[in-house]
Scaffold this motif. Structure first.
Motif, PDB file in Angstrom:
ATOM      1  N   SER A 199      -7.528 -13.971  12.277  1.00 28.68           N
ATOM      2  CA  SER A 199      -8.113 -12.627  12.225  1.00 28.68           C
ATOM      3  C   SER A 199      -8.606 -12.335  10.820  1.00 28.68           C
ATOM      4  N   ILE A 200      -9.529 -11.380  10.755  1.00 27.14           N
ATOM      5  CA  ILE A 200     -10.131 -11.028   9.473  1.00 27.14           C
ATOM      6  C   ILE A 200     -10.351  -9.521   9.412  1.00 27.14           C
ATOM      7  N   GLY A 201     -10.017  -8.949   8.265  1.00 25.27           N
ATOM      8  CA  GLY A 201     -10.227  -7.530   8.030  1.00 25.27           C
ATOM      9  C   GLY A 201     -11.012  -7.328   6.743  1.00 25.27           C
ATOM     10  N   LEU A 202     -12.003  -6.479   6.801  1.00 28.70           N
ATOM     11  CA  LEU A 202     -12.816  -6.127   5.641  1.00 28.70           C
ATOM     12  C   LEU A 202     -12.931  -4.613   5.597  1.00 28.70           C
ATOM     13  N   ILE A 203     -12.848  -4.051   4.412  1.00 32.32           N
ATOM     14  CA  ILE A 203     -13.071  -2.615   4.261  1.00 32.32           C
ATOM     15  C   ILE A 203     -13.854  -2.386   2.971  1.00 32.32           C
ATOM     16  N   HIS A 216      -2.255 -11.552 -10.857  1.00 28.67           N
ATOM     17  CA  HIS A 216      -0.866 -11.087 -10.861  1.00 28.67           C
ATOM     18  C   HIS A 216      -0.694  -9.814 -11.690  1.00 28.67           C
ATOM     19  N   GLU A 217      -1.419  -9.724 -12.791  1.00 33.53           N
ATOM     20  CA  GLU A 217      -1.293  -8.545 -13.655  1.00 33.53           C
ATOM     21  C   GLU A 217      -1.658  -7.265 -12.892  1.00 33.53           C
ATOM     22  N   MET A 218      -2.712  -7.333 -12.086  1.00 35.08           N
ATOM     23  CA  MET A 218      -3.115  -6.147 -11.337  1.00 35.08           C
ATOM     24  C   MET A 218      -2.116  -5.828 -10.226  1.00 35.08           C
ATOM     25  N   VAL A 219      -1.719  -6.830  -9.434  1.00 30.79           N
ATOM     26  CA  VAL A 219      -0.823  -6.539  -8.304  1.00 30.79           C
ATOM     27  C   VAL A 219       0.567  -6.119  -8.764  1.00 30.79           C
ATOM     28  N   SER A 220       0.937  -6.453  -9.984  1.00 33.52           N
ATOM     29  CA  SER A 220       2.239  -6.029 -10.487  1.00 33.52           C
ATOM     30  C   SER A 220       2.171  -4.678 -11.210  1.00 33.52           C
ATOM     31  N   ASN A 221       0.993  -4.114 -11.342  1.00 35.65           N
ATOM     32  CA  ASN A 221       0.812  -2.806 -11.954  1.00 35.65           C
ATOM     33  C   ASN A 221       1.447  -1.731 -11.073  1.00 35.65           C
ATOM     34  N   GLU A 222       2.156  -0.790 -11.672  1.00 35.01           N
ATOM     35  CA  GLU A 222       2.871   0.231 -10.904  1.00 35.01           C
ATOM     36  C   GLU A 222       1.949   1.069 -10.021  1.00 35.01           C
ATOM     37  N   HIS A 223       0.756   1.390 -10.501  1.00 26.47           N
ATOM     38  CA  HIS A 223      -0.185   2.201  -9.714  1.00 26.47           C
ATOM     39  C   HIS A 223      -0.696   1.401  -8.506  1.00 26.47           C
ATOM     40  N   PHE A 224      -0.984   0.122  -8.740  1.00 27.92           N
ATOM     41  CA  PHE A 224      -1.419  -0.735  -7.645  1.00 27.92           C
ATOM     42  C   PHE A 224      -0.330  -0.834  -6.589  1.00 27.92           C
ATOM     43  N   LYS A 225       0.892  -1.182  -7.027  1.00 28.83           N
ATOM     44  CA  LYS A 225       1.998  -1.387  -6.090  1.00 28.83           C
ATOM     45  C   LYS A 225       2.298  -0.138  -5.271  1.00 28.83           C
ATOM     46  N   GLU A 226       2.309   1.012  -5.919  1.00 26.70           N
ATOM     47  CA  GLU A 226       2.624   2.256  -5.211  1.00 26.70           C
ATOM     48  C   GLU A 226       1.582   2.553  -4.128  1.00 26.70           C
ATOM     49  N   ALA A 227       0.307   2.446  -4.485  1.00 26.05           N
ATOM     50  CA  ALA A 227      -0.759   2.726  -3.512  1.00 26.05           C
ATOM     51  C   ALA A 227      -0.791   1.664  -2.413  1.00 26.05           C
ATOM     52  N   LEU A 277      -4.981  -3.448   0.269  1.00 31.21           N
ATOM     53  CA  LEU A 277      -5.596  -4.032  -0.923  1.00 31.21           C
ATOM     54  C   LEU A 277      -6.591  -3.043  -1.542  1.00 31.21           C
ATOM     55  N   ARG A 278      -7.386  -2.403  -0.703  1.00 28.03           N
ATOM     56  CA  ARG A 278      -8.332  -1.389  -1.188  1.00 28.03           C
ATOM     57  C   ARG A 278      -7.570  -0.243  -1.853  1.00 28.03           C
ATOM     58  N   ASN A 279      -6.545   0.267  -1.179  1.00 32.92           N
ATOM     59  CA  ASN A 279      -5.782   1.382  -1.731  1.00 32.92           C
ATOM     60  C   ASN A 279      -5.094   0.992  -3.035  1.00 32.92           C
ATOM     61  N   TYR A 282      -6.043  -1.341  -5.186  1.00 35.76           N
ATOM     62  CA  TYR A 282      -7.079  -1.477  -6.211  1.00 35.76           C
ATOM     63  C   TYR A 282      -7.518  -0.104  -6.712  1.00 35.76           C
ATOM     64  N   MET A 283      -7.747   0.808  -5.780  1.00 37.46           N
ATOM     65  CA  MET A 283      -8.166   2.158  -6.177  1.00 37.46           C
ATOM     66  C   MET A 283      -7.055   2.862  -6.963  1.00 37.46           C
ATOM     67  N   GLY A 284      -5.796   2.651  -6.558  1.00 36.53           N
ATOM     68  CA  GLY A 284      -4.671   3.208  -7.310  1.00 36.53           C
ATOM     69  C   GLY A 284      -4.608   2.656  -8.719  1.00 36.53           C
ATOM     70  N   TRP A 285      -4.831   1.354  -8.840  1.00 40.16           N
ATOM     71  CA  TRP A 285      -4.856   0.707 -10.152  1.00 40.16           C
ATOM     72  C   TRP A 285      -5.993   1.267 -10.998  1.00 40.16           C
ATOM     73  N   LEU A 286      -7.170   1.401 -10.382  1.00 33.85           N
ATOM     74  CA  LEU A 286      -8.332   1.898 -11.098  1.00 33.85           C
ATOM     75  C   LEU A 286      -8.109   3.312 -11.608  1.00 33.85           C
ATOM     76  N   VAL A 287      -7.592   4.185 -10.746  1.00 33.46           N
ATOM     77  CA  VAL A 287      -7.330   5.573 -11.152  1.00 33.46           C
ATOM     78  C   VAL A 287      -6.239   5.609 -12.229  1.00 33.46           C
ATOM     79  N   GLY A 288      -5.170   4.835 -12.036  1.00 28.25           N
ATOM     80  CA  GLY A 288      -4.086   4.800 -13.019  1.00 28.25           C
ATOM     81  C   GLY A 288      -4.531   4.275 -14.362  1.00 28.25           C
ATOM     82  N   SER A 289      -5.374   3.248 -14.345  1.00 26.94           N
ATOM     83  CA  SER A 289      -5.892   2.663 -15.593  1.00 26.94           C
ATOM     84  C   SER A 289      -6.834   3.616 -16.284  1.00 26.94           C
TER      85      SER A 289
END
Length: 169
Positions: free
Chosen positions: A19-23, A119-130, A151-153, A155-162
């Motif tokens: 299966s494949i998901g894209l957003i 790894h740096e992004m996925v371990s970011n607190e904003h990324f992980k929470e979202a 993944l979208r959420n 990334y967006m959490g990381w972007l807003v947090g950063s």
């Protein structure tokens, strides 16, 4: 335009798309499930955790050949250029294979970049929470569309947090 990708596949050795998901960043979604993968190639993890999550999206089932057609149509509907974001290299490889199809067609012209989240992004607190807040009983982990949404959420959490910390992106 950013497009977030996740796939589910048979196993790490006999890797074949299930299966494949894209957003897209604007919320447009694509989801499909192949009806011609080989169940006997699935790992015990996939049998226990992934296969029970299939059949949740009406009209998602299709053959490998039809998947290629549907994916190309979806990408054609997106603005140019598309940056594809994923967290596992095989996600990109499986998408590229599905897009090319049996005839080894060219990739869509609007697919301009790929970005493997590190790894740096996925371990970011904003990324992980979202990311973690994206899952629920109806849309658990290991469903390709739920994972793409997470993944979208994330990334967006990381972007807003950063951005809120005054970081230069």
């Amino acid at each position: 335009m950013l497009v977030f990708l996740d796939t589910e596949f048979t196993d790490f050795i006999q890797i074949d798309l299930i299966s494949i998901g894209l957003i897209a960043e604007d919320g447009r979604e694509f989801y499909a499930e192949r009806n011609d993968y080989r169940r006997e190639d699935c790992s015990s993890f996939v049998i226990a955790e992934v296969l029970p999550l299939l059949n949740r999206v009406p009209g998602a089932k299709c053959s490998s050949a039809h998947l290629s057609f549907r994916l190309r149509e979806w990408f054609a509907s997106l603005e140019k250029p598309v940056t594809l974001i994923f967290d596992y290299p095989s996600d990109w490889e499986l998408l590229a294979e599905a897009l090319r199809g049996d005839k080894l067609a060219e990739l869509p012209a609007n697919l301009s970049e790929t970005l493997l989240i590190d790894h740096e992004m996925v371990s970011n607190e904003h990324f992980k929470e979202a990311y973690e807040s994206s899952f629920g009983q109806d849309w658990p982990r290991h469903h390709a569309l739920a994972d793409a949404r997470a993944l979208r959420n994330g990334y967006m959490g990381w972007l807003v947090g950063s951005t809120s910390k005054g970081s230069n992106l």
